[in-house]
Write a protein that holds these residues in place. Structure first.
Motif, PDB file in Angstrom:
ATOM      1  N   THR A   1      -5.239   1.414  -2.766  1.00 17.57           N
ATOM      2  CA  THR A   1      -5.824   0.913  -4.011  1.00 17.57           C
ATOM      3  C   THR A   1      -6.606  -0.355  -3.710  1.00 17.57           C
ATOM      4  OG1 THR A   1      -3.952   1.789  -5.267  1.00 17.57           O
ATOM      5  CG2 THR A   1      -5.355   0.143  -6.348  1.00 17.57           C
TER       6      THR A   1
ATOM      7  N   THR B   1       0.797  -1.220   0.000  1.00 11.82           N
ATOM      8  CA  THR B   1       0.000   0.000   0.000  1.00 11.82           C
ATOM      9  C   THR B   1       0.833   1.276   0.000  1.00 11.82           C
ATOM     10  OG1 THR B   1      -0.131   0.062   2.416  1.00 11.82           O
ATOM     11  CG2 THR B   1      -1.838  -1.176   1.251  1.00 11.82           C
TER      12      THR B   1
ATOM     13  N   TYR C   1      -5.347   0.712  10.348  1.00 17.79           N
ATOM     14  CA  TYR C   1      -6.109  -0.306   9.640  1.00 17.79           C
ATOM     15  C   TYR C   1      -6.198  -1.587  10.461  1.00 17.79           C
ATOM     16  CZ  TYR C   1      -6.833   1.946   5.103  1.00 17.79           C
ATOM     17  OH  TYR C   1      -7.285   2.761   4.095  1.00 17.79           O
TER      18      TYR C   1
ATOM     19  N   THR D   1      -6.288   7.625  13.305  1.00 17.74           N
ATOM     20  CA  THR D   1      -6.706   8.164  12.021  1.00 17.74           C
ATOM     21  C   THR D   1      -6.278   9.618  11.849  1.00 17.74           C
ATOM     22  OG1 THR D   1      -8.602   6.673  11.854  1.00 17.74           O
ATOM     23  CG2 THR D   1      -8.686   8.691  10.555  1.00 17.74           C
TER      24      THR D   1
ATOM     25  N   GLY E   1      -1.459   9.878   4.746  1.00 21.67           N
ATOM     26  CA  GLY E   1      -2.257   9.227   3.712  1.00 21.67           C
ATOM     27  C   GLY E   1      -2.862   7.926   4.190  1.00 21.67           C
TER      28      GLY E   1
ATOM     29  N   THR F   1      -5.418   6.429   2.021  1.00 18.68           N
ATOM     30  CA  THR F   1      -6.054   5.835   0.844  1.00 18.68           C
ATOM     31  C   THR F   1      -5.228   4.668   0.319  1.00 18.68           C
ATOM     32  OG1 THR F   1      -6.934   8.002   0.225  1.00 18.68           O
ATOM     33  CG2 THR F   1      -6.950   6.284  -1.462  1.00 18.68           C
TER      34      THR F   1
END
Length: 308
Positions: free
Chosen positions: A215, A39, A49, A204, A211, A213
């Motif tokens: 994919t 990632t 995460y 968070t 970052g 985000t």
């Protein structure tokens, strides 16, 4: 000197889930590194995460089993403490891996936590350190010093990784101390699940700057799910299931499977190697932890007293 552990029939019934939990915890560092590689996320984002996915799974299990949410200020204070300490632990642990190596981060974090707990017990007078326990702690510190004193990465990375690992160990020890007293009507799975979600929220905010985000490729999503499921939700569930039957002493010894598993995986998958001197330090640390486990009373342990 020989050390024997007497394991009763009920304790034997809890061995398998504890063994499985230790092995699954040992995959946490490797899976975290895999997620980061796929990632490009910063360590603190990977930690967010992990806590988010693992916490969501545990909360879902809690709702399905208990059909309710925690109530009362005491319960939510406990959940808040678990969340904050989990956030610190995970962020520092993954940052230590990025700065140094999976082996160093895992061994120092897991090895130092019992030492921190023992020192706090001694200072507060809850369980003074006697000669045998003092010798065991000295052996643990010596093992850590030998291990950390043998660089497997650049000097700067080694120092940073060791420092971050010690912070993570302190946070882990604090969870053990904070959760020593059970809260009425708050089981371990529920407290951990909501705490992990809270920890994910806390991470968070700083992680947003690096970052968050990713994919949505199948391989990437699978790696993130595996990190939240195996060494987080499933490992904790197994540990909490086996701990009451096996007892605190046996459980403490079996948690050594985490760094041992991480060491084997790092060597086989990542190509990392420990020198004979480093193995000596790891061995002294393992002996110290076993001796600590054999001198620990078999007291009821709250589920959050476990690691990773």
């Amino acid at each position: 000197m020989s050390v024997s552990l007497s394991v009763s029939a009920p304790a034997r019934g809890g061995l398998f889930p504890l063994v499985a939990a230790g092995i699954l915890w040992g995959t946490g560092g490797l899976l975290g590194a895999l997620v980061q590689d796929r990632t490009g996320l910063a360590p603190i984002a990977v930690a967010a995460y992990r806590l988010g996915v693992g916490g969501a799974i545990l909360v879902l299990v809690s709702l399905l089993v208990h059909r309710g949410i925690p109530r009362g200020r005491a319960a939510w204070r406990r959940i808040g403490a678990v969340g904050a300490l989990a956030a610190i632990f995970q962020a520092c642990y993954f940052a230590a891996i990025a700065a140094s190596s999976v082996v160093l981060a895992t061994l120092v974090t897991i090895g130092a936590a019992p030492v921190v707990v023992a020192l706090v017990d001694h200072v507060t007078g809850r369980r003074p350190v006697d000669r045998r326990r003092g010798a065991t702690l000295s052996l643990a510190v010596t093992g850590l010093a030998i291990l950390v004193g043998v660089p497997t990465t650049a000097a700067t990375g080694l120092i940073a990784g060791a420092a971050l690992s010690l912070i993570a160990a302190t946070a882990f020890a604090a969870v053990t101390i904070v959760t020593a007293r059970p809260i009425p009507d708050l089981d371990a799975v529920t407290a951990t699940g909501y705490g992990f979600l809270g920890g994910a929220v806390l991470l968070t905010f700083p992680a947003a700057g690096t970052g968050l985000t990713i994919t949505p490729a199948p391989a990437t999503l699978l790696a993130v799910a595996a990190l939240g499921l195996a060494p987080t939700a499933v490992a904790y569930a197994l540990f909490f299931h086996g701990l009451p039957a096996a007892g605190a002493a046996t459980a403490a010894v079996l948690t050594l499977l985490e760094p041992l598993t991480a060491t084997v995986l790092a060597a086989l998958v990542l190509g990392e190697r420990l020198t004979p001197v480093a193995w000596t330090g790891a061995g002294l640390l393992a002996i110290a932890l076993v001796l600590t486990a054999t001198t620990t009373a078999r007291e009821p342990v709250t589920a959050d007293a476990g690691e990773s």
